[in-house]
Each structure stands twice: as C-alpha cells, then as structure tokens.
Design a protein around this motif. Structure first.
Motif, PDB file in Angstrom:
ATOM      1  N   GLY A  46       0.823  -1.207   0.000  1.00  0.00           N
ATOM      2  CA  GLY A  46       0.000   0.000   0.000  1.00  0.00           C
ATOM      3  C   GLY A  46       0.854   1.252   0.000  1.00  0.00           C
ATOM      4  N   ASN A 186      -3.566  -3.280   5.660  1.00  0.00           N
ATOM      5  CA  ASN A 186      -4.333  -2.783   4.512  1.00  0.00           C
ATOM      6  C   ASN A 186      -5.321  -1.697   4.935  1.00  0.00           C
ATOM      7  N   ASN A 189      -3.379   1.480   5.642  1.00  0.00           N
ATOM      8  CA  ASN A 189      -3.003   2.156   4.393  1.00  0.00           C
ATOM      9  C   ASN A 189      -4.187   2.879   3.764  1.00  0.00           C
ATOM     10  N   TYR A 190      -5.333   2.228   3.834  1.00  0.00           N
ATOM     11  CA  TYR A 190      -6.525   2.847   3.249  1.00  0.00           C
ATOM     12  C   TYR A 190      -6.812   4.174   3.947  1.00  0.00           C
ATOM     13  N   ASN A 193      -3.786   6.937   3.487  1.00  0.00           N
ATOM     14  CA  ASN A 193      -3.706   7.482   2.137  1.00  0.00           C
ATOM     15  C   ASN A 193      -4.567   8.738   2.002  1.00  0.00           C
ATOM     16  N   SER A 204       1.711   4.880   8.462  1.00  0.00           N
ATOM     17  CA  SER A 204       1.612   3.461   8.094  1.00  0.00           C
ATOM     18  C   SER A 204       2.840   2.696   8.584  1.00  0.00           C
ATOM     19  N   PRO A 312      -2.261  -3.777  -4.007  1.00  0.00           N
ATOM     20  CA  PRO A 312      -2.641  -2.435  -4.463  1.00  0.00           C
ATOM     21  C   PRO A 312      -1.959  -2.049  -5.775  1.00  0.00           C
ATOM     22  N   ASN A 322      -6.049   5.069  -6.826  1.00  0.00           N
ATOM     23  CA  ASN A 322      -5.364   4.809  -5.549  1.00  0.00           C
ATOM     24  C   ASN A 322      -6.283   4.203  -4.502  1.00  0.00           C
ATOM     25  N   LEU A 326      -6.486   0.353  -2.848  1.00  0.00           N
ATOM     26  CA  LEU A 326      -6.257   0.059  -1.435  1.00  0.00           C
ATOM     27  C   LEU A 326      -7.477  -0.651  -0.845  1.00  0.00           C
TER      28      LEU A 326
END
Ligand SMILES: OC[C@H]1O[C@](O)(CO)[C@@H](O)[C@@H]1O
Length: 515
Positions: A46, A186, A189-190, A193, A204, A312, A322, A326
C-alpha cells in the motif's frame, strides 16, 4: 522399549490441569509475533502505491506511474530499488535464523521474543522518520532481524505453553495472527492514504511499532516455557512453580517428569550424533527433509505474496485509482482472515490432505482464469485499459484464489513441518522450514515486478504450473498426519508406498526408540 530410551512426547497424553486465563494471555502475547510479521507483509504494498511516498524516494517509478514517462501497464512498477524495499525484510529474517535459533535454545524463548521486539521497534522508528531511501532500507532490515527472532521463538513458545490437546489449533492461531496483521496493514493504508500533507505513509510505517510494543510489554511480564527452563538447568522448584501457574493445578509432577525425560532423551540423541547438526541428513530422515524443504518452497510458489505484497500495485495496474486499489486490498485481506479461520475449525476434523488438494485445485482454476482475462484485455503489449466491471471480476477471482490458499497452504505450511519430525531433530527441522520460507518470500518479493514486466499475463500461468505440480506432489507423496500422535509419526512414512524404502523397520514401531 528395548535397547534405549523412548522419546517421551506428551502429545498423546492428557495431564491434569485446564486451559488457564494465564496461558491464554501468554499465548495471545506470543501470537502477536504473527501480527508483527503480517503487518509488515501487508504494509509495504500500500505504501509503495502512494504517490507521496514514491515521489521523494523512488522518483523514477513515480514518473512512470504518473504517465510522465511512457511505460506499458505490466512494467510501470518494475524497479529493483522498490522491490528491495519490500523484500529486504525477508532477507534479514532469513540471515538471522541460525543466530536466533541459538539464542532461543541457549537463552530461552522469552529472551528471543524480547530481543526481536526491541530490534523491530528500532526498525519501525527508522522507517517512520525516513528522510532518505537508505533510512528506509535500514529500517526494513532492522524489522527483518526482529521478525527473524520472533518467528523463531514465538511458535515454539506457543506449542510449549499449550496443553498438549490444544497444540494443533494454537499452531494455526499464529498464521491467523499473520493474516490479521496483513488485514490491519491494509486498513491502515486505506486510512492514511487520505491524510492531507503527504505524511500518511509515515504513520503506516510507524504503526508497525504497535504490535511490537504489545509483544515487548506483554512478554516482559511472562515466564519462559517450562521446557526451556529445564533445558537451561532451572531448579525443580522453579519449574514446578511455573507449571502450577500455567496449568492451574497443584498436580504437575507427571508432566514435569515427562518434560525432564524428553529433555534428557533429546540431549542423549544429540550426543549419539556427536551434536552433529548434519545428523538430520541421515537416510532415515529423507521423507521429513523432503517435506520441510518442499512445503515452504511450494507455499511461496503459489504466488500468494504477489497478492499480499503487491495487491494495491496490481490493482492499479488493472486501472483502479489509488483508493479503489487500497480498498480491494482490504477485501482480499478480509477473505484471507476468514478462510484461515475456516482452516482453524476444520483442520483436525477433515485432515490435511483434503485441504491441500481442494485448496490447490481452487488456486489452479482461479489463476488460469485470471491469467486468461488479463491476457484478453492487455494482450502482450499491455497498453489497454480495463472496464470497471471486468476489473471487479478479476478482484473477485483473486478473492477465490486467496481463500483457496488461506485454508490450505497458508496454515498447513507451518503445521505439517512442525508435526512430522522426531523430537531429536524437531527444532533443526523447524529452522530449515522457516529459512526456506523466508528465502522464497524474499525471492518472490524481489523478482515479482520484473517477472510481471517480462512474462506479462504469462506470470499467472507460471504460478498455475507450480500449483498444479505441488497439488500432484501432495496427492502422491504427502501422507495424512491428522490425529496421529507425534511419537507415532514414523509409521506414516514406513507405511507409505514411496517413503517406506527410506525408513528402517524399527522406526515403524509405536514408540520411537533412540539407540
Ligand atoms: O496469509 C498469507 C501469508 O502467509 C504466509 O504464507 C505465511 O504463512 C506469508 O508468506 C503470506 O504473506
């Protein structure tokens, strides 16, 4: 028990005591070691898909990704510098395996877990504060050293603390924690971001410190395992005190005695082999050695880490933005956790072979279909773009593939090697398993993006070929080990149509005799 001491293994006995809250707590702390590894597996993909991370550290990749420099879809993330960021961790974990196994046996399981967590924390700090690509690499290498210690010691800690009848399911909990770590990464990261200002990737990478802090703080307050205490010469009184606390009963004498016998017998066997680490290469151990090499080797050649590391990136290759990329990685992460939970529930009921075979078939079919779909859209040139519906179809197929892995090769890749070795070579066998696993994880992590660029959609067919080979291998060569007491395990080889030629008759008796 003619001629020598029997291996006293407690797996088929039931000792007095119960599953205490204390053991549950200790096991959860140790299993958080799996969380550390899982978080690292899931986080790098990610982060390397975030523009705010690529631009300062990997500007060449950033330019390709933004279309500033033209590149076909298959090759836009192909950069050895970028893949080394992901895979260096596994290289470090691999290199530290033997020192870690020395420390685990000489200084105890708890000591190795604490050392691992401390080094890991340093790595997380380096990564979160990185202002130069070198700091990123140093951070990843430190994380790898830490993970190397923890994956050496934590599974052993879990097995040795568990009452013998819960040993199988506790082993699967380690893999379950790995998958939860991947999913958490994950999700993180979502969320990061979306952070404005381009520093989300720091959060992260820095949050890797959390599972390590839990392991560190938790394990400081925990005792070492009774097995390790005896191995390192602790007094009878201290070990029994620990056993009473762990088992929740005063009646620990029989278990204590068996642990002492097992320890004495293992060291007698080691002495008979002149403490020769190469004793494991004797002809009679060929079946187990073949399995402990091939199972982790094949586990990684399923291609699972292509999805875990690069989902990703792969989804961006398919044309997702993006955010959608993710999110898709979060979905595959959820499927991974749920399907590993299925394995936890059924592995002792249906056995290892049905799971291996079904999972293999499921992965094979989904890989062939995914490869064909990508071939149809991108062709060889890789210049097309994919419709939304098509791309979501591929995500769904990837979920089918991940589920197939997660209830077969994922947990069984740790479980089977841990249950097939006789006591005197069990820890060496485990060391080999972990080493091959990390080596193959490193190789796949390092070469995947180049392979995708070179072989294009064909990569999925390459992995499908390996999945077919490993499924056939299991069908013909892996005996069922479900429900067989560890001390009886030599029977499965001596009664097998192929492996029986390697196993001397005396090894097929109920008790394994050590001369
Ligand atoms: O759940 C998937 C994960 O499981 C492992 O195979 C470890 O057993 C990892 O290599 C992989 O990333």
């Amino acid at each position: 028990m003619a001629g020598g001491a029997a291996v006293v293994d407690s797996s088929s006995k039931v000792y007095p005591g119960r599953m205490t809250a204390f053991v549950i707590f200790a096991s959860l702390v140790a299993a958080c070691g799996g969380l550390m590894l899982g978080y690292d597996i899931g986080i790098s993909g990610g982060v390397t898909a975030m523009s705010s991370f690529l631009q300062p550290f990997f500007p060449d990749v950033y330019r390709k990704e933004q279309g500033i420099v033209s590149s076909n879809q298959y090759c836009k993330f192909d950069s050895h510098k970028l893949t080394f960021f992901t895979s260096s961790l596994y290289l470090a974990a691999l290199l530290v395996q033997w020192p870690a196994s020395y420390s685990t046996s000489k200084h105890g399981r708890k000591f190795s877990i604490i050392i691992g967590a401390v080094i890991f924390l340093l790595g997380a700090a380096f990564n979160a504060a990185a202002i130069h690509v070198a700091m990123l690499y140093i951070g990843r290498l430190l994380l790898g050293l830490g993970v190397g210690f923890v994956i050496q010691a934590a599974p052993l800690y879990l097995s040795e603390m568990a009452p013998s009848k819960s040993r199988g399911s506790l082993n699967t909990i380690f893999q379950l924690m790995i998958t939860i770590g991947i999913l958490l990464a994950n999700l993180v990261n979502y969320a990061t971001n979306k952070i404005q200002g381009g520093w989300g990737w720091r959060l992260s990478l820095g949050l890797a410190a959390l599972p390590a802090a839990i392991v560190l703080l938790g394990s400081i307050s925990l005792p070492d395992t009774p097995n390790s205490m005896i191995e390192r010469g602790a007094s009878e009184e201290d070990v029994k005190k620990n056993l009473r606390r762990i088992r929740g009963t005063e009646d620990v004498h029989e278990e204590y005695q068996d642990l002492c016998d097992a320890c004495a017998n293992a060291s007698k066997a080691a002495n008979n082999n002149n403490n020769n680490k190469l004793a494991i290469f004797q002809r009679k151990y060929v079946p187990q050695m073949v399995m402990t090499f091939l199972i982790p080797f094949f586990q990684q050649l399923t291609g699972i880490n292509v999805i875990m590391f690069y989902a990703p990136v792969l989804f961006q290759t398919l044309g997702f933005g993006n955010d959608a990329s993710l999110m898709s990685a979060v979905i595959t992460g959820l499927v991974n956790v749920a399907a590993t939970g299925v394995a936890f529930l059924v592995v002792d009921r249906y056995g290892r072979r049905p799971l291996f075979l079904e999972g293999g078939l499921q992965m094979l079919l989904s890989q062939v279909i995914i490869g064909s779909l990508i071939w149809k859209v991108f062709g060889v040139a890789g210049m097309a773009s994919v419709s939304k519906g098509y791309a979501y179809g591929i995500v769904a197929l990837i979920c089918v593939y991940v589920a197939g892995f997660a209830w077969s090769w994922g947990p069984l890749g740790w479980l089977v090697p841990s249950e097939i070795f006789p006591l005197e070579i069990r820890s060496t066998g485990q060391g080999i398993n972990a080493t091959i696993n990390m080596l193959m994880t490193f190789v796949i992590g390092q070469v995947f993006l180049s392979l995708l660029c070179a072989t294009k959609f064909g990569l999925f067919f390459i992995f499908a070929f390996f999945v077919l080979s490993m499924t056939l291998f299991v069908a013909f060569f892996l005996p069922e080990t479900r429900g067989i007491p560890i001390e009886d395990m030599s029977k499965v080889w001596s009664q097998h149509w192929f492996w029986r030629r390697f196993v001397p008759c005396e090894d097929s008796t109920r008790r394994v005799e050590m001369v």
